[in-house]
Design an enzyme around this catalytic site. Structure first.
Site, short mmCIF file in Angstrom:
data_model
loop_
_atom_site.label_atom_id
_atom_site.label_comp_id
_atom_site.label_asym_id
_atom_site.label_seq_id
_atom_site.Cartn_x
_atom_site.Cartn_y
_atom_site.Cartn_z
CG ASP A 18 -1.65 1.25 1.49
OD1 ASP A 18 -1.68 2.10 0.58
OD2 ASP A 18 -2.23 1.40 2.59
CE LYS A 80 -1.72 7.14 -3.19
NZ LYS A 80 -2.10 6.16 -2.17
CD GLU A 181 -4.86 3.73 -2.18
OE1 GLU A 181 -5.68 4.55 -1.72
OE2 GLU A 181 -3.72 4.06 -2.55
CG ASP A 203 -9.27 4.41 1.10
OD1 ASP A 203 -8.72 5.04 2.02
OD2 ASP A 203 -8.64 3.74 0.26
#
Ligand code: AMP
Length: 629
Positions: A18, A80, A181, A203
């Site tokens: 992850d 990211k 994810e 999420d």
């Protein structure tokens, strides 16, 4: 599915990573059970931070985080949020205003991060984090690991997906699949549970938000719809607190804390700490002594301190619109996918920011059910990635279909630009991947001998408001009146969500195809350059590690020599052998000191053995003296 056991040397080692905005996590499946691999410090997650020190050393993870305050402009966090983005994207320009490190435009219109005068692509920076996760796994297994499944936000577009794959490649990983994810979280949640349910995965991580709805039944995980925002997460909550602190300080002292990189980094840290504390207590103290020097105009000389109390209520007030935004995205997705809220039987919360009580409360109110508490929000995504990795590799080894089936969807519409600058959708959002679609187009001008295929991804009817994925020319068409030449355009989306397109002139059969390469992607040459610089860093890192190890050993031997010498000196002085031996030991000690000073690992290795022998010799003499007494 076959479990992977690190004690079985023949078993293929596969991992799930992850790659988070704030923290990253690596997991594997052992004996059929998914488990997170802790790093050397015992932590199950590792900060996604990379720094270059003033001596040029590259740091990653906790060690990079620990020095962030004193080296703010050369410490990268939240990379990211920038991966696969173009320099001109509004979020990049917004990021430039708040980040303590410097962003510059790359040659292909991509974003680069400049650290100590060297600009690196975002894929390179993410690769450093991925390498660290690979290393954590390799230390655990005691051997090399190459195959990995990496997770990405479901709402990532093609460019962001490809840039993440590039990062994996730079890190020396064979990325067997990229998965979303929330889908990974659902895999971990439903794995071996025999459940038959419609589940929503909410999420909210450090930098991105995703909502997905899945049907889980007998090992089949079918994503029905997904939506999100790749520039929205916990960092935005921190930023609100930072702004509140900056504003309060400016009001009191007429000074802008944002002008000082070190102060800004301290503010960010304190803001995040306070935010996390407020998930458990009703108020939090923010104490930052010596945050800034007073302005000369004020006539004051003492350094200024920042001290404030933040209540949970105030935080909820400051971030109400952010929480609301997540619900609006859920609502829009359910409406577009024509799913009724009441059909959702379970809501799984993923991502550290869902620990905020207000987020939990609002999600509960919206869906009308208590969110599942059994999953660990920081670990569940990596666990799901590991489950998928083991299923893919296990099935491959046994030559059969994986015993779990993942049916994911593409988050964005895909299409091409047509006459008039409009966007023609070839694959709608939420189509199950892998998928393909073919449409026939005709020429729009008489004697048109070429067509340009402009591939786009996005939600707007106007082509140039969507993300440009790539373009190519189909040439050599026969010269005919307009409308007579027909061209078949075929889109394919791989299970990773990566797009390729081909176009074929129906009359001649001439065909052109491309794997759509985002215009801001790394070129092959650049990739090679990065891979070789990475090797240099790997060697440099190894050397540093090796140097410390040998140095510690040599220093231990020198301490032993210093302890033994007084015991044996009188006994052996005067004899030829003794005088000579003592001189030699002293000389070796001198060489060792110099090698340490020069940080010369090879010279140290040479003296390491000599010192080892000297210690044995001195110990032998000391024992003889003792036995005579
Ligand atoms: P992730 O990307 O899932 O690692 O989530 C990281 C984000 O979760 C960061 O913005 C953290 O500040 C936030 N976070 C972690 N723990 C908490 C907590 N207890 N309360 C609120 N936010 C948290």
């Amino acid at each position: 599915m076959r479990g992977v056991n690190h004690k079985e040397p023949m078993a293929e080692r596969v991992i799930g990573i992850d790659l988070g905005t704030t923290n990253s996590c690596v997991a594997t499946v052992e004996g059929g059970v998914p488990k997170v691999i802790a790093n050397k410090g015992g932590y199950k997650t590792t900060p996604s931070m990379v720094a270059i020190t003033d001596s040029g050393r590259r740091l990653v993870g906790h060690i990079a985080k620990r020095q962030a305050i004193t080296n703010a402009s050369n410490t990268v966090y939240a990379a990211k949020r920038l991966i696969g983005r173009k320099w001109s994207h509004p979020t990049v320009q917004q990021a430039r205003q708040v980040l303590p490190y410097k962003l510059v435009e790359g040659d292909t219109g991509d974003v680069r991060i400049e650290l100590r005068g060297t600009a690196s692509s975002i894929s390179e920076i993410s690769a450093v984090v991925l390498s660290e996760m690979k290393k954590i796994a390799e230390e655990y297994f005691g051997g090399p690991v190459e195959k990995a499944v990496i997770t990405i936000p479901a709402y990532f577009n093609d460019g962001q997906r490809q840039a993440t794959k590039d990062a994996g490649k730079i890190a020396g990983l064979d990325v067997i699949r990229i998965i979303n994810e929330p889908t990974a979280a659902a895999l971990a949640y439903g794995y071996k549970k025999n459940i038959k349910k419609r589940v929503a995965v909410f999420d909210l991580g450090g930098g991105t938000f995703d909502i997905s709805v899945l049907d889980i039944q007998d090992g089949v995980f079918e994503v029905l719809a997904t939506a999100g925002d790749t520039y929205f997460g916990g960092e935005d909550f921190d930023q609100r607190i930072v702004e509140w602190l900056v504003f309060g300080f400016a009001k009191e002292h007429r000074l802008d804390l944002r002008t000082d990189a070190m102060a800004l980094q301290r503010l960010r840290d304190a803001a995040e700490q306070a935010k996390m504390q407020l998930s458990v207590t009703p108020s939090a103290e923010i104490n930052l002594p010596f945050i800034m020097s007073p302005s000369p105009a004020s006539g004051k000389t003492d350094a200024l301190h920042l001290q404030r109390t933040l209540t949970r209520e105030k935080l909820e007030d400051m971030t109400a619109d952010l929480v609301e935004r997540s619900i609006e995205i859920c609502d829009r997705m359910l409406k577009e996918a024509r799913i009724q809220k009441e059909e959702i039987e379970e809501v799984v919360l993923v991502g550290g920011q869902t620990r905020m009580p207000k987020v939990q409360q609002v999600v509960k109110e919206y869906f009308g059910i208590d969110p599942v508490k059994s999953v660990h929000p920081d670990e569940v995504v990596a666990l799901g990635a590991a489950v998928q990795a083991a299923a893919l590799v296990g099935a491959q080894e046994e030559g059969k279909q994986p015993d779990l089936l993942l049916l994911d969807v593409t988050p964005h519409q895909l299409g091409i630009m047509i006459a008039g600058g409009y966007f023609n959708t070839l694959i709608p959002a939420n189509s199950t991947v892998p998928t393909s679609s073919m449409h026939t187009f005709t020429t729009v001008r008489d004697a048109q001998t070429a067509v340009k295929i402009v591939v786009l991804q996005g939600d707007s009817e106007v082509a140039n408001q969507n993300e440009l994925l790539g373009e190519f020319l189909l040439t050599g068409l026969p010269s005919r009146p307009r409308g007579e030449i027909e061209v078949d355009v075929k889109f394919d989306i791989s299970p990773d969500g990566i797009v390729s397109v081909s176009a074929r002139d129906k009359s001649t059969g001439v065909q052109q195809s491309i794997q759509v390469t985002a215009t801001n992607r790394l070129s092959e040459d650049e990739m090679k350059r990065i891979l070789s610089t990475n090797e240099e860093f790997a060697v440099a890192e190894k050397n540093t590690e090796m140097f410390t190890k040998v140095k510690n050993d040599v220093e231990r031997h020198m301490r032993d020599v210093d302890k033994l010498m007084p015991l044996v000196k009188d006994f052996i002085t005067g004899s030829d052998f003794g005088d000579d031996a003592l001189k030699k030991v002293e000389a070796v000690k001198e060489r060792a000191k110099k090698a340490i000073q020069r940080q010369d690992v090879e010279a140290l290795k040479d003296v390491q053995e000599l010192l080892d022998r000297a210690v044995s010799m001195l110990k032998g003499v000391a024992e003889r003296i003792a036995s005579k007494k």
